[in-house]
Design an enzyme around this catalytic site. Structure first.
Site, short mmCIF file in Angstrom:
data_model
loop_
_atom_site.label_atom_id
_atom_site.label_comp_id
_atom_site.label_asym_id
_atom_site.label_seq_id
_atom_site.Cartn_x
_atom_site.Cartn_y
_atom_site.Cartn_z
CB ALA A 67 -0.88 -0.02 1.25
N GLY A 112 0.62 -5.09 0.62
CA GLY A 112 -0.54 -5.14 -0.28
C GLY A 112 -0.23 -5.78 -1.62
CD GLU A 115 -2.47 -7.67 2.50
OE1 GLU A 115 -2.11 -6.50 2.26
OE2 GLU A 115 -3.18 -7.96 3.47
CD GLU A 135 1.65 -5.86 5.60
OE1 GLU A 135 2.44 -6.78 5.91
OE2 GLU A 135 0.95 -5.89 4.57
N1 COA Z 1 4.61 3.19 -0.53
C1 COA Z 1 5.03 4.36 -1.05
N2 COA Z 1 6.19 4.53 -1.67
C2 COA Z 1 6.98 3.45 -1.79
C3 COA Z 1 6.62 2.19 -1.28
C4 COA Z 1 5.38 2.08 -0.64
N3 COA Z 1 4.93 0.92 -0.16
N4 COA Z 1 7.63 1.34 -1.54
C5 COA Z 1 8.58 2.03 -2.19
N5 COA Z 1 8.19 3.30 -2.34
C6 COA Z 1 8.92 4.39 -2.98
C7 COA Z 1 10.07 4.86 -2.11
O1 COA Z 1 9.61 5.78 -1.13
C8 COA Z 1 10.97 5.49 -3.14
O2 COA Z 1 10.46 6.77 -3.45
P1 COA Z 1 11.49 8.06 -3.63
O3 COA Z 1 12.34 7.66 -4.81
O4 COA Z 1 10.56 9.19 -3.91
O5 COA Z 1 12.26 8.14 -2.37
C9 COA Z 1 10.78 4.62 -4.37
O6 COA Z 1 9.54 3.93 -4.16
C10 COA Z 1 11.88 3.60 -4.54
O7 COA Z 1 11.99 2.87 -3.32
P2 COA Z 1 13.38 2.67 -2.52
O8 COA Z 1 13.05 2.37 -1.10
O9 COA Z 1 14.29 3.81 -2.79
O10 COA Z 1 13.93 1.37 -3.26
P3 COA Z 1 14.90 0.26 -2.66
O11 COA Z 1 15.31 -0.58 -3.81
O12 COA Z 1 15.94 0.88 -1.83
O13 COA Z 1 13.97 -0.60 -1.68
C11 COA Z 1 11.95 -1.78 -1.04
C12 COA Z 1 12.87 -1.31 -2.20
C13 COA Z 1 10.71 -2.40 -1.69
C14 COA Z 1 12.68 -2.82 -0.21
C15 COA Z 1 11.57 -0.56 -0.18
O14 COA Z 1 11.09 0.48 -1.01
C16 COA Z 1 10.51 -0.86 0.85
O15 COA Z 1 10.79 -1.44 1.88
N6 COA Z 1 9.25 -0.42 0.57
C17 COA Z 1 8.17 -0.54 1.51
C18 COA Z 1 7.63 -1.95 1.53
C19 COA Z 1 6.52 -2.07 2.57
O16 COA Z 1 6.71 -1.87 3.76
N7 COA Z 1 5.32 -2.41 2.09
C20 COA Z 1 4.18 -2.61 2.93
C21 COA Z 1 3.40 -1.37 3.05
S1 COA Z 1 2.01 -1.61 4.12
#
Ligand code: COA
Length: 261
Positions: A67, A112, A115, A135
């Site tokens: 999400a 999500g 999911e 989460e």
């Molecule tokens: N919601 C909003 N933005 C997200 C996102 C999410 N779930 N996941 C990634 N992004 C965005 C990041 O904020 C970043 O934006 P920016 O470039 O404006 O800073 C962009 O996507 C790239 O992500 P980044 O974290 O820089 O990439 P990474 O390769 O270093 O890491 C992940 C990738 C997927 C491991 C990491 O982004 C992450 O942990 N995301 C969240 C996952 C999560 O907790 N999901 C459950 C949500 S309830």
């Protein structure tokens, strides 16, 4: 074909590919995208020209990274419930779709995203795909059906481990646990494999296909007697033209021509 802000829809050979198109945000699901998914999936159910659906993510890095966390600020108990219920509704629409839906997982399937993949009827993944329910790291729990579907798909012990640790698993581990059906090497193979499965199913009787989905879903619907659902569905199939056609074609040693009636 309807235009969406966050989805790209492309229909060819009766298969609809729905691409979540928020690559800069790793295809995170904001509220608007969830609403668009509901609209798109509803139109699939009503469209006789569509025999199967593939969900995938734009780019090569992410299917859906969860999400959209940027929409979390200010969420409280009341809005949080609405948030969860709205996501659950979208994913139930996918799960209950009467056409087969495959998640073609091309990278991160987190929160999500995992999911969404689990709400689809089957999952094909590329080798670089990563699955997880992180989460707990944010002080919340999976809210779009993940606590239920992950447990159904991989069993209580592994599901608890993934949801309690927030750890990610690789595509090959996901295959081992039964979370995905197939793992392929490239993104081209991902779509090819998904289409191959859907093309095979498209040759079967459409009513029967929809009813298999219904009956399997009934296993996990509390209060529903799945055996009764099965007998009702079996009976409806027996009254269909496709049943007559399928049995005649077998006896006449020819390919059946199903009409979905
Ligand atoms: N919601 C909003 N933005 C997200 C996102 C999410 N779930 N996941 C990634 N992004 C965005 C990041 O904020 C970043 O934006 P920016 O470039 O404006 O800073 C962009 O996507 C790239 O992500 P980044 O974290 O820089 O990439 P990474 O390769 O270093 O890491 C992940 C990738 C997927 C491991 C990491 O982004 C992450 O942990 N995301 C969240 C996952 C999560 O907790 N999901 C459950 C949500 S309830």
């Amino acid at each position: 074909m309807e235009e969406f802000k966050n989805l790209i829809l492309s229909l060819s050979d009766n298969i609809l590919i729905i691409t979540i198109n928020r690559e800069k945000h790793l295809n995170a699901l904001n509220i608007e995208t969830l609403e668009e998914i509901k609209t798109a999936i509803q139109s699939v159910c009503d469209d006789r020209d569509i025999t199967g659906v593939i969900f995938t993510g734009a780019g090569e890095k992410s299917f859906v990274a969860g999400a959209d966390i940027s929409e979390f600020s200010g969420v409280n108990e009341v809005t949080g419930r609405k948030f969860s219920e709205s996501g659950q509704e979208a994913f139930q629409m996918i799960e209950n779709c009467n056409k087969p839906v495959i998640a073609a997982v091309n990278g991160f399937a987190l929160g999500g995203g995992c999911e969404l993949a689990m709400a689809c009827h089957m999952r094909v993944a590329t080798e670089n795909a990563k699955f997880g329910q992180p989460e707990v790291n944010l002080g919340i729990i999976p809210g779009y059906g993940g606590t239920q579907r992950l447990t159904q798909l991989i069993g209580k012990g592994k599901a608890l481990e993934l949801m309690l640790t927030g750890d990610m698993i690789s595509a090959s581990e996901a295959l081992k646990y039964g979370l995905v059906n197939y793992v392929v090497s490239t993104q081209e193979e991902l779509i090819e494999k998904s289409k191959e499965i859907l093309n095979k199913i498209s040759k079967k009787a459409p009513l029967a296909v929809g009813m298999v989905i219904d009956c399997v879903n009934a296993v996990f619907t509390s209060g529903e007697n799945g055996y009764q659902t099965e007998a009702n569905s079996f009976s409806r199939c027996c009254g269909s033209d496709d049943f007559k056609e399928g049995t005649s074609a077998f006896l006449e040693k020819r390919e059946p021509q199903f009409k979905g009636e």
